[in-house]
Design an enzyme around this catalytic site. Structure first.
Site, short mmCIF file in Angstrom:
data_model
loop_
_atom_site.label_atom_id
_atom_site.label_comp_id
_atom_site.label_asym_id
_atom_site.label_seq_id
_atom_site.Cartn_x
_atom_site.Cartn_y
_atom_site.Cartn_z
N ASP A 176 56.76 -10.96 63.46
CA ASP A 176 56.45 -10.58 64.84
C ASP A 176 56.65 -9.08 65.05
O ASP A 176 55.85 -8.42 65.72
CB ASP A 176 57.33 -11.35 65.82
CG ASP A 176 56.85 -12.79 66.00
OD1 ASP A 176 55.63 -13.02 65.91
OD2 ASP A 176 57.69 -13.67 66.23
N ASP A 205 64.75 -15.44 56.34
CA ASP A 205 63.95 -16.67 56.23
C ASP A 205 62.97 -16.64 55.06
O ASP A 205 62.46 -17.68 54.64
CB ASP A 205 63.15 -16.91 57.52
CG ASP A 205 64.05 -17.23 58.70
OD1 ASP A 205 65.28 -17.21 58.53
OD2 ASP A 205 63.52 -17.50 59.80
P1 FBP Z 1 64.43 -13.07 61.93
O1 FBP Z 1 63.20 -13.83 61.58
O2 FBP Z 1 64.33 -12.26 63.15
O3 FBP Z 1 64.91 -12.27 60.76
O4 FBP Z 1 65.60 -14.09 62.23
C1 FBP Z 1 65.84 -15.16 61.41
C2 FBP Z 1 66.91 -16.07 61.94
O5 FBP Z 1 68.11 -15.84 61.27
C3 FBP Z 1 66.46 -17.53 61.82
O6 FBP Z 1 66.78 -18.05 60.57
C4 FBP Z 1 67.13 -18.16 62.99
O7 FBP Z 1 66.40 -19.25 63.49
C5 FBP Z 1 67.15 -17.09 64.01
O8 FBP Z 1 67.16 -15.88 63.32
C6 FBP Z 1 68.36 -17.16 64.92
O9 FBP Z 1 68.22 -16.20 65.89
P2 FBP Z 1 69.33 -15.66 66.86
O10 FBP Z 1 69.95 -14.49 66.18
O11 FBP Z 1 68.56 -15.22 68.05
O12 FBP Z 1 70.31 -16.75 67.10
#
Ligand code: FBP
Length: 552
Positions: A176, A205
């Site tokens: 994104d 991820d």
């Molecule tokens: P990104 O894709 O922004 O790197 O984030 C990945 C992640 O760690 C996911 O695995 C998880 O679902 C999400 O972020 C959790 O987000 P938050 O930090 O908003 O709790």
């Protein structure tokens, strides 16, 4: 940084990340290939990005050294969830710019894209950057999940860049955020701004990859941290011999982390969301599969086990996916009204009149905490799946199934004592492995070269990652080449296609060929902690996924 440093941190501070040969010289040049186009939705994307569509792939090579040597002002911003290596990207940008001209300046925008919109930044000096080399976390300048997309936000950025005299901005983020980089690059070009926008592929991820980008940084370290913990739990399971451990692993959509951890540790069960979707596997069938392993292992005298559950699973189960899509469409129209209803039961009541009959039944059958999470969306329109406790849902359903069997006089040997775990935040800020330290530093170093070359709307890539850094090749891929059109919050928008687990790929095939044996026998592997010093096969090996994908 105010905290005092651990001995390991002190030792790691002096680690010099490796660079590909072309970036080690003072004579870096850019080689441009043929014009590019996206795989699908070409006309729609061309219309949306008339000024940056079709740019060629750029390769950084040793050449005449004709990149700009004037002092540059470059901003960096961290976007989305933390991933090990973020600080090294910034160190790479800093070192590259200072090597080209010591008067260049690097600015860190604070708390993610919101800092870019609001013009909140600090100058990153050598003193600051040196404190964070080879450390985990994003705490040097912090992160956030805001998007730069509304016309007033794009214009606020332009104004800030003009005031700062900014030559370039490096956006360190996932699919994104790199899409956002393309939108911002296009906007800046359209208003005559010369600030270049370059994206860097980040996410634990592992789902920002394609034929040009081999991996996102952070996946290597995070999956190794989780695998260490899973191995430790497997040791405990075979020692205490009384618990079934249900371990949910991060990965908002794709199951790359779960698959990699399965390849590293050989659990009894590892669910792969992409397979669930492809085969239309229902929640009931998943429960049967787990219960079957529980019963067979109990019959072999093993009332313990390990089950890995990918965070994104619920969105890949057809009936729940349909429900989420219907909820997203409703929220797209009436989010404010729904959240203004006085309590949860009124929301459920109202939604049952809006959802299809089947989705209303599925929604009604879920526990309240999951119902509530399914009504939330992050700024990218995604359900915050890290808050859905799928492992507990599965524990409840498997327990019910075993009770049902036992009521019929079956599964007498089973003593089912499940424990739940969620590994996500434990790995996102770990100190980067040697692989991520080198890779992230190279990404930052290359991003600075693309800005020196005046390129915009690109994401940095590094190729040959399974080989030694002596064989790495870095460059930039135009973001428009990676875009496709998808529906988000009921709207058609351009986004970088997420790379899901390839069911025809070598990593999944290897897993599928072995999982029946792993389900019944104890085949656990105990990877142990990440090592930073020692033999290369222990310290420098990339993930099994990357090695299998690249045939290394
Ligand atoms: P990104 O894709 O922004 O790197 O984030 C990945 C992640 O760690 C996911 O695995 C998880 O679902 C999400 O972020 C959790 O987000 P938050 O930090 O908003 O709790």
């Amino acid at each position: 940084m105010t905290d005092s440093k651990s001995p390991l941190q002190q030792a790691r501070a002096s680690y010099q990340p490796k660079l590909p040969p072309a970036l080690r010289t003072g004579n870096i040049a850019v080689q441009l290939g043929e014009p590019t186009e996206p795989a699908t939705d070409k006309e729609q994307i061309r219309k949306l990005f008339p000024l940056t569509y079709g740019q060629p792939i750029a390769t950084l090579v040793e050449g005449k050294g004709d990149l700009s040597t004037k002092p540059l002002k470059v901003g960096v911003v961290l976007s989305g969830g933390p991933a090990p290596g973020g600080h090294n990207v910034i160190a790479g940008v800093f070192d590259a710019l200072k090597a080209a001209n010591p008067d260049s300046k690097v600015y860190g925008f604070l708390k993610g894209p919101a800092g870019v919109i609001k013009g909140k930044y600090i100058e990153l000096t050598a003193e600051i950057v040196d404190q964070y080399r080879n450390t985990g976390g994003f705490n040097m300048i912090m992160t956030g999940r805001d998007k730069i997309e509304k016309p007033e936000e794009l214009e606020a950025c332009r104004k800030n860049f003009e005031e700062m005299g900014l030559d370039g901005l490096v956006i360190i983020g996932g699919d994104d955020s790199n899409t956002n980089a393309a939108v911002l690059a296009e906007y800046l070009r359209s208003v005559g701004s010369s600030t270049c926008i370059i994206g860097v592929p980040k996410t634990i991820d592992g789902d920002m990859k394609n034929e040009v980008i081999e991996a996102s940084f952070g996946f290597d370290t995070a999956s190794k941290v989780y695998s260490e913990l899973i191995g430790n739990i497997a040791r405990d399971a075979t020692s205490a011999v009384k618990y079934w451990h249900f371990i949910r692993l991060m990965g908002r959509a794709a199951s790359h982390i779960t698959l990699e951890c399965a390849l590293q540790t050989h659990p009894n069960i590892a669910l792969i969301s992409e397979e669930v979707q492809a085969k239309g596997i229902t929640l009931q069938q998943i429960v049967e599969q787990i219960a079957d392993s529980v019963v067979k292992r109990a019959q072999a005298g093993k009332n313990y086990g390990i089950a890995l559950v990918p965070e994104g699973l619920v969105e890949f189960i057809a009936e729940i996916k349909t429900l989420i899509d219907e909820l997203s469409a409703i929220l797209g129209q009436e989010e404010e009204y729904i959240h203004s209803l006085p309590d949860h039961s009124e929301r459920v009541q109202y939604l049952s009149t809006k959802l299809s009959d089947h989705s209303a039944r599925v929604y009604g059958s879920l526990p309240q905490d999951i119902q509530e999470v399914l009504l939330r969306r992050d700024s990218h329109g995604n359900v915050p799946l890290s808050q859905v406790e799928t492992e507990r849902l599965l524990i409840d359903l498997v327990s019910d199934r075993i009770r049902e069997m036992q009521a019929k006089g079956e599964a007498k040997e089973v003593k089912f004592s499940p424990l739940s775990h969620f590994f996500g935040y434990e790995g996102r800020c770990a100190a980067p492995s040697n692989f991520d330290a080198d890779y992230a530093y190279t990404l930052g170093y290359a991003a600075a070269q693309l800005i020196r070359a005046g390129l915009t709307g690109y994401t940095v890539y590094v190729r040959n990652l399974t080989r030694s850094a002596d064989e790495w090749v870095a460059g930039g891929v135009p973001v428009t080449m990676m875009l496709n059109i998808e529906a988000r919050k009921g709207r058609e928008v351009p986004v970088i296609r997420k790379a899901l687990v390839d069911l025809e790929g070598a990593p999944f095939k290897h897993f599928a060929a072995n999982r029946d044996k792993w389900a019944i026998e104890d085949c656990y592997v105990y990877p142990g902690p990440i090592q930073y010093f020692g033999p290369p096969e222990v310290c420098d090996a990339p993930t099994i996924t990357l090695r299998m994908e690249k045939g290394g």
